[in-house]
Design a protein around this motif. Structure first.
Motif, short mmCIF file in Angstrom:
data_model
loop_
_atom_site.label_atom_id
_atom_site.label_comp_id
_atom_site.label_asym_id
_atom_site.label_seq_id
_atom_site.Cartn_x
_atom_site.Cartn_y
_atom_site.Cartn_z
N LEU A 60 73.76 62.54 118.06
CA LEU A 60 73.43 62.50 116.59
C LEU A 60 72.96 63.87 116.00
O LEU A 60 73.55 64.53 115.14
CB LEU A 60 72.36 61.57 116.38
CG LEU A 60 72.42 60.20 116.16
CD1 LEU A 60 71.18 59.29 116.13
CD2 LEU A 60 73.32 59.66 114.93
N PHE A 61 72.21 64.54 116.91
CA PHE A 61 71.84 65.81 116.64
C PHE A 61 73.10 66.88 116.65
O PHE A 61 73.06 67.60 115.34
CB PHE A 61 70.75 66.55 117.55
CG PHE A 61 70.34 67.91 117.39
CD1 PHE A 61 69.84 68.35 116.16
CD2 PHE A 61 70.48 68.80 118.58
CE1 PHE A 61 69.66 69.82 115.70
CE2 PHE A 61 70.11 70.06 118.18
CZ PHE A 61 69.71 70.28 117.04
N TYR A 115 72.35 72.65 124.30
CA TYR A 115 71.39 71.72 124.15
C TYR A 115 70.84 71.13 125.36
O TYR A 115 69.61 71.09 125.73
CB TYR A 115 71.63 70.45 123.18
CG TYR A 115 70.71 69.41 122.85
CD1 TYR A 115 69.52 69.56 121.94
CD2 TYR A 115 70.70 68.21 123.36
CE1 TYR A 115 68.61 68.87 121.91
CE2 TYR A 115 69.77 67.24 123.32
CZ TYR A 115 68.53 67.35 122.42
OH TYR A 115 67.69 66.60 122.30
N GLU A 116 71.80 70.83 126.36
CA GLU A 116 71.44 70.48 127.61
C GLU A 116 70.62 71.49 128.20
O GLU A 116 69.75 71.13 129.17
CB GLU A 116 72.79 70.00 128.44
CG GLU A 116 73.21 68.67 127.62
CD GLU A 116 74.55 68.25 127.95
OE1 GLU A 116 75.01 68.98 129.07
OE2 GLU A 116 75.17 67.44 127.35
N TYR A 117 71.03 72.85 128.28
CA TYR A 117 70.34 73.80 128.86
C TYR A 117 69.10 74.01 128.72
O TYR A 117 68.17 74.00 129.52
CB TYR A 117 71.09 74.93 128.53
CG TYR A 117 70.37 76.22 129.01
CD1 TYR A 117 70.37 76.79 130.25
CD2 TYR A 117 69.51 77.22 127.98
CE1 TYR A 117 69.60 77.94 130.80
CE2 TYR A 117 68.97 78.51 128.50
CZ TYR A 117 68.98 78.45 129.83
OH TYR A 117 68.19 79.74 130.22
N ARG A 146 68.00 75.27 114.56
CA ARG A 146 67.71 73.74 114.43
C ARG A 146 67.53 73.33 115.96
O ARG A 146 66.52 72.70 116.31
CB ARG A 146 68.65 72.99 113.99
CG ARG A 146 68.36 73.11 112.15
CD ARG A 146 69.61 72.60 111.67
NE ARG A 146 71.17 72.84 111.91
CZ ARG A 146 71.77 73.63 111.35
NH1 ARG A 146 71.06 74.64 110.06
NH2 ARG A 146 72.99 73.91 111.63
N MET A 147 68.14 74.03 117.06
CA MET A 147 67.97 73.62 118.30
C MET A 147 66.72 73.98 119.19
O MET A 147 65.98 73.27 119.50
CB MET A 147 69.05 74.21 119.17
CG MET A 147 69.32 73.80 120.26
SD MET A 147 70.85 74.43 121.21
CE MET A 147 72.21 73.53 120.31
N PHE A 148 66.16 75.29 118.41
CA PHE A 148 64.95 75.58 119.08
C PHE A 148 63.76 74.93 118.23
O PHE A 148 62.54 74.81 118.75
CB PHE A 148 64.64 77.38 118.81
CG PHE A 148 65.04 77.77 119.99
CD1 PHE A 148 64.05 78.40 121.04
CD2 PHE A 148 66.51 78.14 120.48
CE1 PHE A 148 64.53 79.04 122.38
CE2 PHE A 148 66.85 78.81 121.63
CZ PHE A 148 65.75 79.17 122.51
N THR A 149 63.99 74.49 117.08
CA THR A 149 63.04 73.58 116.25
C THR A 149 62.96 72.51 117.21
O THR A 149 61.68 71.97 117.44
CB THR A 149 63.56 73.22 114.98
OG1 THR A 149 63.60 74.43 113.96
CG2 THR A 149 62.79 72.01 114.36
#
Length: 282
Positions: free
Chosen positions: A36-37, A84-86, A194-197
């Motif tokens: 989703l993200f 994201y998985e990292y 947005r990923m670090f959010t």
């Protein structure tokens, strides 16, 4: 200022965990959120993959690129997965330039070279921009001066998380707003921000924030207010509302699916009983 939203959000988080997230197999829920993200975050930047197409790519890789989608879009999504998985594997690490650069390297590994191939000053994944930046209707500041402020942003955000005095959504929104205007990389700043959010929210045991593609203009407007009015109140408000709407929607969907299914079973059983009664009377 945000007391009512904080109260509503915190109450919903408790319900959301009890009704939705805690009922899942942990890995299934991680993948559900990742798909989703990734779909919505990349869509904000113009990627045309739908959620279902993103799921297919996640499950089958490059062997199943949907018709009409480009290889660049597919690689952008696959890189988003690995970045994201990292971060998920490194939730125990503090915010740092090393973490930021390594995540950017993974996020742009297969796309940055293509997007900057005609630039006089091409950039490499994981390296800061060497030229000033612009995006949409925004011309950012001197890149050297802005890049100097990145360590301070990371350090101050980490201190805010460690103190426990500020709500996680407020920390995440403030970080995001500042980061996007520092814009330290040649490409991928929106997706990385947005990923670090969500890295911040996950470190504080909060549900991740997914900004739907349909709310893109509202999201961009909230970011513009930081530039125009020197305030991040609109972005904080947007983050709270977006998080609350998602939790409410998924709680409602879970309850409706449960209740409607039970009602359907009862209806079938009642119909069967009526049919048997009619056969006996006959």
């Amino acid at each position: 200022m945000f007391e009512d939203q904080i109260r509503k959000y915190d109450n919903l988080v408790s319900q959301y965990k009890k009704i939705v997230s805690d009922k899942f197999c942990k890995q299934d829920f991680i993948e559900y959120n990742e798909i989703l993200f990734s779909a919505h975050s990349c869509a904000i930047e113009g990627n045309s993959f739908s959620v279902d197409e993103t799921r297919t790519l996640k499950e089958k890789g490059l062997g199943m690129i949907p018709q009409g989608k480009t290889l660049l879009e597919a690689f952008e999504m696959l890189d988003h997965f690995q970045a994201y998985e990292y971060l998920l594997k490194n939730l125990d690490k503090p915010l740092s330039e090393e973490l930021l650069k390594e995540t950017h390297k993974l996020l742009t590994e297969h796309t940055l070279a293509f997007r900057t191939q005609h630039d006089e000053h091409p950039s490499q994944p994981g390296e800061y921009t060497t030229v000033d930046m612009c995006a949409g209707d925004t011309i950012f500041g001197d890149h050297k001066e802005l890049i100097k402020r990145v360590p301070n942003l990371l350090e101050s955000t980490q201190k805010a998380m460690d103190s426990g005095d500020i709500h996680p959504i407020i920390i995440a929104a403030k970080f995001h707003g500042f980061y996007e205007y520092l814009h330290p990389f040649r490409d991928g700043n929106g997706r990385l921000g947005r990923m670090f959010t969500n890295f911040i929210l996950l470190k504080k045991d909060q549900p991740i924030l997914i900004i739907p593609r349909k709310k893109r203009e509202e999201y961009i407007s909230a970011l513009r207010f930081i530039r125009k009015e020197r305030t991040d109140e609109y972005l904080i408000d947007f983050f709270f509302n977006t998080a609350i709407e998602r939790m409410q929607s998924e709680i409602e969907e879970k309850n409706n699916m449960t209740n409607n299914f039970i009602h359907g079973i009862n209806f079938i059983q009642n119909e069967k009983s009526t049919s048997q009664d009619n056969e006996i009377e006959a």
